[in-house]
Motif scaffolding. Structure first.
Motif, short mmCIF file in Angstrom:
data_model
loop_
_atom_site.label_atom_id
_atom_site.label_comp_id
_atom_site.label_asym_id
_atom_site.label_seq_id
_atom_site.Cartn_x
_atom_site.Cartn_y
_atom_site.Cartn_z
N GLU A 9 -1.56 -4.72 3.36
CA GLU A 9 -0.50 -4.25 4.01
C GLU A 9 0.53 -5.92 4.36
O GLU A 9 0.45 -6.79 4.41
CB GLU A 9 -0.58 -4.18 5.66
N ALA A 13 7.48 4.16 7.92
CA ALA A 13 6.83 4.76 7.47
C ALA A 13 5.16 3.37 7.54
O ALA A 13 4.92 2.76 6.85
CB ALA A 13 6.21 4.65 5.96
N PRO A 14 4.26 3.93 8.33
CA PRO A 14 2.74 3.60 8.74
C PRO A 14 2.33 3.78 7.16
O PRO A 14 2.17 4.44 5.55
CB PRO A 14 1.93 4.37 9.23
N VAL A 46 10.06 -8.44 12.95
CA VAL A 46 9.96 -7.99 14.57
C VAL A 46 11.49 -8.13 14.78
O VAL A 46 11.90 -9.15 15.41
CB VAL A 46 9.00 -7.40 15.71
N ARG A 99 0.53 -8.19 21.41
CA ARG A 99 2.10 -8.16 20.86
C ARG A 99 1.90 -7.03 19.85
O ARG A 99 3.36 -6.61 19.45
CB ARG A 99 2.51 -9.26 20.58
N SER A 100 0.81 -7.23 18.92
CA SER A 100 1.32 -6.27 17.82
C SER A 100 0.80 -5.17 18.36
O SER A 100 -1.12 -5.13 17.74
CB SER A 100 1.28 -6.59 16.37
N PRO A 101 1.23 -4.15 18.72
CA PRO A 101 0.18 -3.00 19.27
C PRO A 101 -1.17 -2.34 17.95
O PRO A 101 -2.16 -2.43 18.87
CB PRO A 101 0.80 -1.66 19.49
N GLY A 102 -0.73 -2.30 16.53
CA GLY A 102 -1.89 -2.33 16.02
C GLY A 102 -3.14 -3.07 15.59
O GLY A 102 -3.59 -2.21 15.26
N ARG A 151 11.05 -3.60 7.42
CA ARG A 151 10.80 -4.44 5.64
C ARG A 151 11.50 -3.66 5.30
O ARG A 151 11.99 -2.55 5.33
CB ARG A 151 9.58 -5.06 5.61
N VAL A 171 1.11 -0.54 0.08
CA VAL A 171 -0.32 -0.07 0.10
C VAL A 171 0.99 1.46 0.22
O VAL A 171 2.04 1.12 0.31
CB VAL A 171 -0.80 -0.32 1.38
N GLY A 196 2.70 4.13 1.55
CA GLY A 196 3.76 4.41 3.41
C GLY A 196 3.41 6.36 3.30
O GLY A 196 3.67 6.49 2.55
N ARG A 248 0.53 -9.94 12.01
CA ARG A 248 -0.84 -9.54 10.97
C ARG A 248 -0.34 -10.54 9.78
O ARG A 248 0.83 -9.95 8.98
CB ARG A 248 -0.64 -8.46 10.79
O1 TXA Z 1 2.62 -3.28 4.15
C1 TXA Z 1 2.99 -2.36 5.18
O2 TXA Z 1 3.08 -2.94 5.94
C2 TXA Z 1 2.96 -0.46 4.78
C3 TXA Z 1 3.51 -0.23 3.96
C4 TXA Z 1 4.05 1.46 3.91
O3 TXA Z 1 5.25 -0.37 4.42
N1 TXA Z 1 3.01 -0.21 6.17
C5 TXA Z 1 1.70 -0.70 7.39
O4 TXA Z 1 2.28 0.39 8.25
O5 TXA Z 1 0.83 -1.29 7.27
P1 TXA Z 1 0.83 0.71 9.63
O6 TXA Z 1 2.11 1.96 10.57
O7 TXA Z 1 0.31 0.79 9.00
O8 TXA Z 1 1.37 -0.85 10.29
C6 TXA Z 1 2.34 -1.59 11.03
C7 TXA Z 1 1.84 -2.47 12.01
C8 TXA Z 1 1.31 -1.98 13.28
O9 TXA Z 1 -0.23 -3.18 13.27
C9 TXA Z 1 2.01 -2.22 13.91
O10 TXA Z 1 1.46 -2.57 15.85
C10 TXA Z 1 3.08 -3.56 13.82
O11 TXA Z 1 2.83 -3.01 12.37
N2 TXA Z 1 4.26 -3.19 14.02
C11 TXA Z 1 5.02 -2.02 14.22
N3 TXA Z 1 6.03 -2.10 14.98
C12 TXA Z 1 6.09 -3.06 15.74
C13 TXA Z 1 7.17 -4.19 17.08
N4 TXA Z 1 8.05 -3.40 17.04
N5 TXA Z 1 6.24 -5.16 17.35
C14 TXA Z 1 4.91 -5.57 16.84
N6 TXA Z 1 4.20 -5.26 15.85
C15 TXA Z 1 4.77 -4.26 15.97
#
Ligand code: TXA
Ligand code: MG
Length: 364
Positions: free
Chosen positions: A194, A155-156, A113, A242-245, A135, A49, A51, A210
């Motif tokens: 994602e 980048a989210p 991670v 574990r994955s806050p998102g 990544r 997607v 970023g 995820r």
């Molecule tokens: O495809 C993707 O991953 C896209 C493109 C732009 O690379 N990015 C993306 O980022 O989807 P975002 O921020 O929408 O989702 C990031 C996910 C969230 O669920 C977050 O909690 C998890 O990754 N995450 C990030 N760092 C983490 C960590 N240290 N431990 C566990 N989960 C983590």
């Protein structure tokens, strides 16, 4: 927040030269790379997607990401790198299995991670966790941009929090125009969902936090000796995921979305009957269907995800479809389901989230 003048760099459909790119594309990416390095926010295409990038070393820049998206600050960001060498400076020594995952799936839609190296990345990137998700994206524009920026790029997805992730530059502009410094328009993204986020457990465990572009089946096939754990914690709803998102409601369309599961004929008659009743009450109706049955539904807006024998197409179209229901102001939406196999696992995960967990099981 003061409105910014969001610059659009168009790099799609330019005729590449012998080196594979145009001068114009070069110039755009240089400018975008400089903007990133100096602390600006730049949205860019990846194979999953779009970023929303910021220099991961600069706290002010990373703070702007959370501001622009309206994102809760306890949700950490993924750091994007252009090479495995660049990664070494950001993380502590990691297990051999992580290196093997990179070898097999990078560049690609797999976020790993790893233990974060202290005092390098902005602490906002990791939201206080001792780990960082990293990544290397499989997209020439993203890779070139990160190289030119010369810094790790946090980048989210480039959407406002709670909106579907953007798979086109126009989606990013809908959500973030005036809030970011620029966007590189590289056309439609590939996978459309994602990346898969994984964490290692012990020497042989790979836990999927995820589901995404790299399927559980692909990981199992590549690593028959590893234990791939794919039950999602969001199902168990622990206090501290574990994955806050995963704990936030995501991707919710403005209309009420429900998933309807069961035998095809039962699903069609149930949905059509529901749609008829809601229409009678003056509510606009929508259906998200696979091609096999799209013509059988009677609603104000029926969107076709493609054939259920090609779930990659549905993954590619899902977020765009959810945005179209919003644009059309649809009040009630019903969606067909698909088997959670292959990319269908990630697809159903996003659909269930978009539906806030509302699923009608007709067979039971
Ligand atoms: O495809 C993707 O991953 C896209 C493109 C732009 O690379 N990015 C993306 O980022 O989807 P975002 O921020 O929408 O989702 C990031 C996910 C969230 O669920 C977050 O909690 C998890 O990754 N995450 C990030 N760092 C983490 C960590 N240290 N431990 C566990 N989960 C983590
Ligand atoms: Mg996101």
């Amino acid at each position: 927040m003061a409105l910014k003048n969001t610059k659009v760099w168009i790099v799609q459909d330019k005729q590449p030269n012998a080196a594979g790119k145009t001068d114009e594309m070069d110039e755009s990416l240089h400018e975008a790379g400089d903007t990133l390095r100096l602390g600006g926010l730049v949205a860019f295409p990846t194979e999953t997607v779009y970023g929303l990038g910021a220099n991961a070393l600069m706290t002010e820049a990373v703070e702007d990401i959370f501001q622009a998206k309206g994102r809760p600050s306890d949700n950490p960001l993924i750091v994007h790198v252009a090479s495995e060498t660049d990664l070494e400076e950001l993380v502590l020594p990691y297990p051999p299995l992580a290196a093997r995952l990179m070898e097999r799936f990078w560049p690609g839609p797999l976020t790993i991670v790893l233990p974060v190296r202290p005092n390098v990345l902005s602490p906002l990137v990791t939201a206080g966790l001792p780990t960082v998700g990293v990544r290397k994206p499989d997209h020439p524009v993203a890779l070139q941009l990160i190289k030119l920026a010369g810094c790790p790029v946090a980048a989210p997805s480039a959407n406002r929090s709670g909106r579907p992730s953007p798979t086109l530059a126009s989606h990013v502009l809908e959500d973030l125009a005036g809030r970011i410094d620029g966007i590189i328009d590289g056309g439609a993204t590939g996978v459309g969902l994602e990346s898969t986020v994984v964490e290692l457990e012990g020497e042989h465990g790979i836990r999927i936090l995820r589901p995404g572009g790299v399927t559980a089946e692909a990981i199992r096939l590549a690593f028959p000796d590893a234990e791939v754990i794919s039950e999602l914690e969001s199902d168990a709803a622990p206090e501290q995921p574990r994955s806050p998102g995963m704990k936030y409601t995501h991707y919710a369309p403005k209309g009420e979305l429900a998933i309807v599961q069961g035998k095809p004929e039962a699903v069609i008659s149930y949905v059509n009957e529901q749609a008829r009743q809601w229409k009678a009450d003056g509510v606009t109706t929508g259906v998200l269907s696979f091609s096999e049955r799209a013509s059988r539904y009677d609603a104000d807006l029926v969107l076709d995800l493609g054939s259920e024998s090609r779930l990659e197409d549905a993954a590619h179209r899902l977020y765009s479809a959810l945005r179209r229901f919003d644009e059309a102001g649809i009040g009630r939406i019903w969606s067909e389901a698909c088997p959670a196999v292959g990319i269908g696992g990630a697809l159903m995960n996003r659909l269930v989230k978009a539906a806030g967990g509302t699923i009608f099981e007709l067979d039971k």
